[in-house]
Scaffold this motif. Structure first.
Motif, PDB file in Angstrom:
ATOM      1  N   VAL A 147      29.399 -10.989  12.585  1.00  0.00           N
ATOM      2  CA  VAL A 147      27.584 -11.573  12.786  1.00  0.00           C
ATOM      3  C   VAL A 147      27.620 -11.353  14.310  1.00  0.00           C
ATOM      4  CG1 VAL A 147      26.736 -14.146  12.975  1.00  0.00           C
ATOM      5  CG2 VAL A 147      28.725 -14.166  10.954  1.00  0.00           C
ATOM      6  N   GLY A 148      26.216 -11.053  14.281  1.00  0.00           N
ATOM      7  CA  GLY A 148      25.711 -10.779  15.523  1.00  0.00           C
ATOM      8  C   GLY A 148      25.611  -8.945  15.168  1.00  0.00           C
ATOM      9  N   THR A 149      26.206  -8.220  14.612  1.00  0.00           N
ATOM     10  CA  THR A 149      26.228  -7.180  15.179  1.00  0.00           C
ATOM     11  C   THR A 149      25.481  -6.219  14.061  1.00  0.00           C
ATOM     12  OG1 THR A 149      29.095  -7.101  15.636  1.00  0.00           O
ATOM     13  CG2 THR A 149      27.561  -4.869  14.966  1.00  0.00           C
ATOM     14  N   ILE A 179      20.606  -4.015  10.233  1.00  0.00           N
ATOM     15  CA  ILE A 179      20.559  -5.491   9.710  1.00  0.00           C
ATOM     16  C   ILE A 179      21.246  -5.769  10.490  1.00  0.00           C
ATOM     17  CG2 ILE A 179      20.822  -6.441   7.764  1.00  0.00           C
ATOM     18  CD1 ILE A 179      20.421  -3.877   6.068  1.00  0.00           C
ATOM     19  N   ALA A 180      20.940  -6.900  10.893  1.00  0.00           N
ATOM     20  CA  ALA A 180      22.584  -8.067  11.271  1.00  0.00           C
ATOM     21  C   ALA A 180      22.230  -9.941  10.995  1.00  0.00           C
ATOM     22  CB  ALA A 180      21.950  -8.225  12.572  1.00  0.00           C
ATOM     23  N   VAL A 207      22.073 -17.187   4.453  1.00  0.00           N
ATOM     24  CA  VAL A 207      22.406 -16.599   5.631  1.00  0.00           C
ATOM     25  C   VAL A 207      20.375 -15.826   5.892  1.00  0.00           C
ATOM     26  CG1 VAL A 207      23.149 -13.910   5.635  1.00  0.00           C
ATOM     27  CG2 VAL A 207      23.756 -15.454   3.988  1.00  0.00           C
ATOM     28  N   ASN A 208      21.147 -15.885   7.824  1.00  0.00           N
ATOM     29  CA  ASN A 208      19.940 -15.618   8.072  1.00  0.00           C
ATOM     30  C   ASN A 208      19.910 -14.105   8.835  1.00  0.00           C
ATOM     31  OD1 ASN A 208      20.110 -18.749   8.824  1.00  0.00           O
ATOM     32  ND2 ASN A 208      18.579 -18.396   8.740  1.00  0.00           N
ATOM     33  N   VAL A 209      19.330 -12.769   8.742  1.00  0.00           N
ATOM     34  CA  VAL A 209      18.669 -12.180   8.708  1.00  0.00           C
ATOM     35  C   VAL A 209      17.879 -11.186   9.527  1.00  0.00           C
ATOM     36  CG1 VAL A 209      20.960 -11.253   6.654  1.00  0.00           C
ATOM     37  CG2 VAL A 209      18.614 -10.866   6.906  1.00  0.00           C
ATOM     38  N   THR A 210      18.027  -9.572  10.710  1.00  0.00           N
ATOM     39  CA  THR A 210      17.672  -9.464  10.989  1.00  0.00           C
ATOM     40  C   THR A 210      17.114  -7.885  10.821  1.00  0.00           C
ATOM     41  OG1 THR A 210      17.470 -11.066  13.136  1.00  0.00           O
ATOM     42  CG2 THR A 210      16.435  -8.731  13.680  1.00  0.00           C
ATOM     43  N   VAL A 211      15.777  -7.353  10.428  1.00  0.00           N
ATOM     44  CA  VAL A 211      16.275  -6.447   9.815  1.00  0.00           C
ATOM     45  C   VAL A 211      15.173  -5.033  10.191  1.00  0.00           C
ATOM     46  CG1 VAL A 211      15.607  -4.934   7.719  1.00  0.00           C
ATOM     47  CG2 VAL A 211      16.336  -7.102   7.179  1.00  0.00           C
ATOM     48  N   LYS A 212      15.513  -4.427  11.087  1.00  0.00           N
ATOM     49  CA  LYS A 212      13.962  -3.283  11.226  1.00  0.00           C
ATOM     50  C   LYS A 212      14.476  -2.467  11.242  1.00  0.00           C
ATOM     51  CE  LYS A 212      13.502  -1.401  16.359  1.00  0.00           C
ATOM     52  NZ  LYS A 212      14.009  -1.298  17.654  1.00  0.00           N
ATOM     53  N   SER A 220      12.390 -11.305  10.691  1.00  0.00           N
ATOM     54  CA  SER A 220      13.737 -12.175  10.474  1.00  0.00           C
ATOM     55  C   SER A 220      13.708 -12.891   8.469  1.00  0.00           C
ATOM     56  CB  SER A 220      14.160 -12.751  11.475  1.00  0.00           C
ATOM     57  OG  SER A 220      14.655 -12.805  12.604  1.00  0.00           O
ATOM     58  N   TYR A 221      14.673 -13.167   9.094  1.00  0.00           N
ATOM     59  CA  TYR A 221      14.567 -13.729   7.249  1.00  0.00           C
ATOM     60  C   TYR A 221      15.579 -14.449   6.244  1.00  0.00           C
ATOM     61  CZ  TYR A 221      11.154  -9.410   6.348  1.00  0.00           C
ATOM     62  OH  TYR A 221      10.129  -8.143   6.609  1.00  0.00           O
TER      63      TYR A 221
END
Length: 254
Positions: free
Chosen positions: A127-129, A138-139, A167-172, A220-221
């Motif tokens: 988590v966080g990586t 994706i993290a 689940v909270n994710v950040t996508v770039k 973030s989603y």
């Protein structure tokens, strides 16, 4: 001039003797008149002889020649499709291998110095990586267990005996063109290979559905998975695999 028969004098131009009637000379035939009648023959063309000319028919293709042509075209089309598909899969495999190496490197770096973890647990991205999956970084930034999810018009409540794992994710987008992804690319799996797909929450704020990101953008989603109450987070991981991609990224949920 004297008549050769009776001897009497006659005119030089006389043709008959005036005295005895003898013929003095045979009338001359005009030397300029033709002695024979010539007929002009005009050549007659074949059509004037009522001869009907039948045009030759062009010889067409037989049924077996046509069959060979059709089969040849189909085979050429199939070969072209095979080559195109092979090239596409080769590109996908190459891209997947590059991204897998990046994911493994990120996972190994994050787990250096951790003690007491099994080899299976260390293969998950913590988590966080962040990990790169097909030009998407994706993290997992957080995981919660909830009985209900707030929406624009009320709430989505889990069925009796179940819960939502949110689940909270950040996508770039780290590529050079727009990338599309959707909630169904994310799955929660247990160590016993039981799989849970995302729940559709159309009016829930900030929950992922079908998304697109241009290069360099980050968003973030939240993704909700309805599971039985008995499911334990430590026994689960989240798998990310986009459509038509061979790459899989596995994220720890605890």
């Amino acid at each position: 001039m004297k008549c050769p028969k009776c001897g009497m004098e006659i005119s030089e131009s006389a043709k008959f003797c005036e005295h005895c009637g003898s013929v003095i000379g045979q009338a001359k035939i005009d030397s300029g008149a033709p002695d024979a009648v010539s007929q002009k023959v005009t050549p007659v063309s074949p059509n004037q002889n009522n001869i009907t000319t039948v045009p030759k028919k062009k010889k067409g293709m037989t049924w077996w020649q046509l069959s060979i042509l059709v089969v040849s075209i189909v085979l050429v089309g199939l070969l072209v499709c095979v080559f195109l598909f092979a090239g596409f899969m080769s590109c996908v495999a190459s891209r997947s291998e590059q991204n897998s190496q990046s994911t493994i490197a990120s996972s190994d770096a994050a787990n250096q110095g951790d003690e007491g973890q099994t080899s299976e647990t260390s293969s998950y991205i913590p988590v966080g990586t962040a990990a790169t999956n097909n030009n998407l970084s994706i993290a997992v930034t957080g995981v919660t267990e909830q009985k209900a999810v707030d929406a624009s018009f009320g709430q989505y409540s889990a069925e009796e005996g179940s819960k939502y794992i949110v689940v909270n994710v950040t996508v770039k987008n780290v590529g050079d063109s727009m990338e599309s992804f959707q909630a169904s690319d994310f799955q929660i799996k247990t160590k016993d290979d039981v799989q849970y797909s995302p729940s559709l929450l159309p009016v829930a704020d900030e929950f992922m559905s079908y998304e697109s990101l241009n290069p360099g953008l980050e968003q973030s989603y939240s993704i909700a998975f309805e599971t039985p109450d008995t499911v334990v987070l430590s026994d689960c991981y989240m798998q990310v695999q986009q459509f038509l991609s061979l790459q899989q990224s596995r994220f720890a949920l605890s």
